[in-house]
Scaffold this motif. Structure first.
Motif, mmCIF file in Angstrom:
data_model
loop_
_atom_site.group_PDB
_atom_site.id
_atom_site.type_symbol
_atom_site.label_atom_id
_atom_site.label_comp_id
_atom_site.label_asym_id
_atom_site.label_seq_id
_atom_site.Cartn_x
_atom_site.Cartn_y
_atom_site.Cartn_z
ATOM 1 N N GLN A 24 0.820 -1.208 0.000
ATOM 2 C CA GLN A 24 0.000 0.000 0.000
ATOM 3 C C GLN A 24 0.852 1.256 0.000
ATOM 4 N N HIS A 25 1.934 1.227 0.747
ATOM 5 C CA HIS A 25 2.819 2.390 0.789
ATOM 6 C C HIS A 25 3.408 2.667 -0.596
ATOM 7 N N VAL A 26 3.792 1.614 -1.290
ATOM 8 C CA VAL A 26 4.381 1.774 -2.614
ATOM 9 C C VAL A 26 3.361 2.335 -3.598
ATOM 10 N N ILE A 27 2.173 1.737 -3.632
ATOM 11 C CA ILE A 27 1.182 2.166 -4.616
ATOM 12 C C ILE A 27 0.646 3.555 -4.289
ATOM 13 N N GLU A 28 0.558 3.900 -3.017
ATOM 14 C CA GLU A 28 0.130 5.252 -2.652
ATOM 15 C C GLU A 28 1.163 6.283 -3.103
ATOM 16 N N THR A 29 2.420 5.939 -2.958
ATOM 17 C CA THR A 29 3.476 6.849 -3.415
ATOM 18 C C THR A 29 3.388 7.075 -4.912
ATOM 19 N N MET A 30 3.165 6.035 -5.675
ATOM 20 C CA MET A 30 3.053 6.168 -7.122
ATOM 21 C C MET A 30 1.784 6.934 -7.507
ATOM 22 N N HIS A 31 0.711 6.673 -6.793
ATOM 23 C CA HIS A 31 -0.568 7.292 -7.151
ATOM 24 C C HIS A 31 -0.581 8.786 -6.846
ATOM 25 N N GLN A 32 0.123 9.188 -5.794
ATOM 26 C CA GLN A 32 0.097 10.589 -5.384
ATOM 27 C C GLN A 32 1.109 11.442 -6.150
ATOM 28 N N THR A 33 1.939 10.834 -6.954
ATOM 29 C CA THR A 33 2.979 11.561 -7.684
ATOM 30 C C THR A 33 2.533 11.797 -9.112
ATOM 31 N N ASP A 34 2.690 13.029 -9.583
ATOM 32 C CA ASP A 34 2.265 13.384 -10.937
ATOM 33 C C ASP A 34 3.283 12.933 -11.970
ATOM 34 N N ARG A 35 3.407 11.600 -12.095
ATOM 35 C CA ARG A 35 4.282 11.028 -13.101
ATOM 36 C C ARG A 35 3.591 9.811 -13.708
ATOM 37 N N PRO A 36 3.689 9.628 -15.034
ATOM 38 C CA PRO A 36 3.120 8.416 -15.636
ATOM 39 C C PRO A 36 4.031 7.199 -15.457
ATOM 40 N N TYR A 37 5.366 7.416 -15.472
ATOM 41 C CA TYR A 37 6.351 6.336 -15.348
ATOM 42 C C TYR A 37 7.202 6.534 -14.097
ATOM 43 N N PHE A 38 7.724 5.401 -13.576
ATOM 44 C CA PHE A 38 8.629 5.451 -12.434
ATOM 45 C C PHE A 38 9.740 4.413 -12.636
ATOM 46 N N SER A 39 10.952 4.842 -12.363
ATOM 47 C CA SER A 39 12.037 3.866 -12.304
ATOM 48 C C SER A 39 12.115 3.338 -10.873
ATOM 49 N N LEU A 40 12.823 2.237 -10.703
ATOM 50 C CA LEU A 40 12.973 1.671 -9.367
ATOM 51 C C LEU A 40 13.645 2.668 -8.432
ATOM 52 N N ARG A 41 14.640 3.370 -8.896
ATOM 53 C CA ARG A 41 15.362 4.334 -8.061
ATOM 54 C C ARG A 41 14.451 5.506 -7.675
ATOM 55 N N GLN A 42 13.631 5.962 -8.595
ATOM 56 C CA GLN A 42 12.717 7.069 -8.284
ATOM 57 C C GLN A 42 11.733 6.676 -7.189
ATOM 58 N N ILE A 43 11.222 5.465 -7.253
ATOM 59 C CA ILE A 43 10.291 5.005 -6.215
ATOM 60 C C ILE A 43 11.006 4.883 -4.876
ATOM 61 N N GLN A 44 12.204 4.343 -4.897
ATOM 62 C CA GLN A 44 12.965 4.189 -3.659
ATOM 63 C C GLN A 44 13.231 5.542 -3.005
ATOM 64 N N GLN A 45 13.602 6.533 -3.776
ATOM 65 C CA GLN A 45 13.911 7.857 -3.225
ATOM 66 C C GLN A 45 12.675 8.527 -2.639
ATOM 67 N N ARG A 46 11.514 8.243 -3.194
ATOM 68 C CA ARG A 46 10.297 8.881 -2.707
ATOM 69 C C ARG A 46 9.713 8.173 -1.491
ATOM 70 N N ILE A 47 10.122 6.939 -1.236
ATOM 71 C CA ILE A 47 9.540 6.196 -0.114
ATOM 72 C C ILE A 47 10.342 6.428 1.158
ATOM 73 N N LYS A 48 11.456 5.752 1.287
ATOM 74 C CA LYS A 48 12.300 5.885 2.471
ATOM 75 C C LYS A 48 13.753 5.711 2.063
ATOM 76 N N PRO A 49 14.619 6.546 2.582
ATOM 77 C CA PRO A 49 16.041 6.401 2.218
ATOM 78 C C PRO A 49 16.641 5.088 2.693
ATOM 79 N N ASP A 50 16.108 4.526 3.777
ATOM 80 C CA ASP A 50 16.718 3.322 4.346
ATOM 81 C C ASP A 50 16.113 2.037 3.813
ATOM 82 N N VAL A 51 15.259 2.117 2.830
ATOM 83 C CA VAL A 51 14.681 0.919 2.224
ATOM 84 C C VAL A 51 15.520 0.541 1.009
#
Length: 251
Positions: A24-51
């Motif tokens: 849920q945390h991952v999909i909420e992050t993607m849904h709330q961001t105004d981007r059509p595409y995400f790379s793995l690194r972009q998702i990681q940076q937006r979630i938590k630095p220690d993940v």
């Protein structure tokens, strides 16, 4: 911003995941961001630095199994993730995502869209400026009629109502003609003669009313004379004046 119901229903099984990063945390992050595409690194940076990337990739793989997200892989081994909206076969832009959430411009009032069109806004601006002349004509003309006529008492309807009606009818009429015909109705153009002719008809009608209500001319005779002059003018205007404008200019 809440998740769409189709995503929330798919995430009902995610409660058994006991990690510091949930689906849920991952999909909420993607849904709330105004981007059509995400790379793995972009998702990681937006979630938590220690993940770690591995953890993020595991949650993404789980979301792919639920068909909540999909991927596009390119020749250089770059994988991009996007939300797999059932309404669309393609990754959604921010505007597309807002459309699916009921926030698109298409859901706006059609009248507002019509009024915001550049052509319509230009016509409204020009005709509202031109309507200042119609307002002056109505105020001065009806003031003369009311003050000089014994048949038109000075009431709210005659002093205020008639000028407003004159201004509104001429302004709305000009806007309607331009919207329906596409004519510019500028003095510099051939359509500008139409404006001059219309002004002459209005002015002639004012004098007809003046003769009837102020000078007590016979209403039937005066009205008939006004109609005869108006019809004769338009016949000459159509058959003589306009054809001359279409002739080539000799230099």
């Amino acid at each position: 911003m809440s998740l769409p119901p189709w995503i929330s229903e798919q995430l009902s099984e995610d409660r058994r995941v006991n990690t510091k990063l949930t689906q849920q945390h991952v999909i909420e992050t993607m849904h709330q961001t105004d981007r059509p595409y995400f790379s793995l690194r972009q998702i990681q940076q937006r979630i938590k630095p220690d993940v770690s990337k591995v953890t993020v990739r595991n949650r993404l793989d789980e979301l792919m199994e639920h068909e909540i997200i999909a991927t596009e892989t390119f020749a250089d081994s770059l994988t991009l993730y996007y939300i797999n909206y059932p309404e669309s076969e393609w990754p959604l832009s921010p505007e597309g995502k807002r459309a699916l959430n009921g926030e698109s411009a298409g859901a706006e009032n059609p009248l507002r869209e019509f009024l915001q069109h550049p052509r319509v806004r230009s016509i409204l601006r020009e005709e509202l400026l031109r309507s200042i002349g119609w307002a002056a004509l109505g105020l001065v003309g009806w003031a003369i009629l009311v003050s000089s006529s014994r048949q038109l008492p000075a009431t709210v309807w005659t002093v205020v109502g008639f000028p407003i009606f004159t201004w509104a009818s001429l302004t709305v009429g000009m806007i309607g003609i331009r919207l329906m015909t596409g004519s510019e109705l500028q003095v510099q153009s051939k359509e500008g003669l139409h404006v001059v002719s219309l002004g002459g008809v209005v002015l002639g009608g004012f004098w007809a009313v003046f003769l009837i209500f102020v000078l007590d001319w016979p209403p039937l005779l005066t009205s008939g004379l006004y109609l005869f002059i108006t019809i004769t003018y338009f016949m000459l205007y159509k058959r003589v004046v306009l054809p001359r404008l279409d002739l080539p200019v000799e230099i």
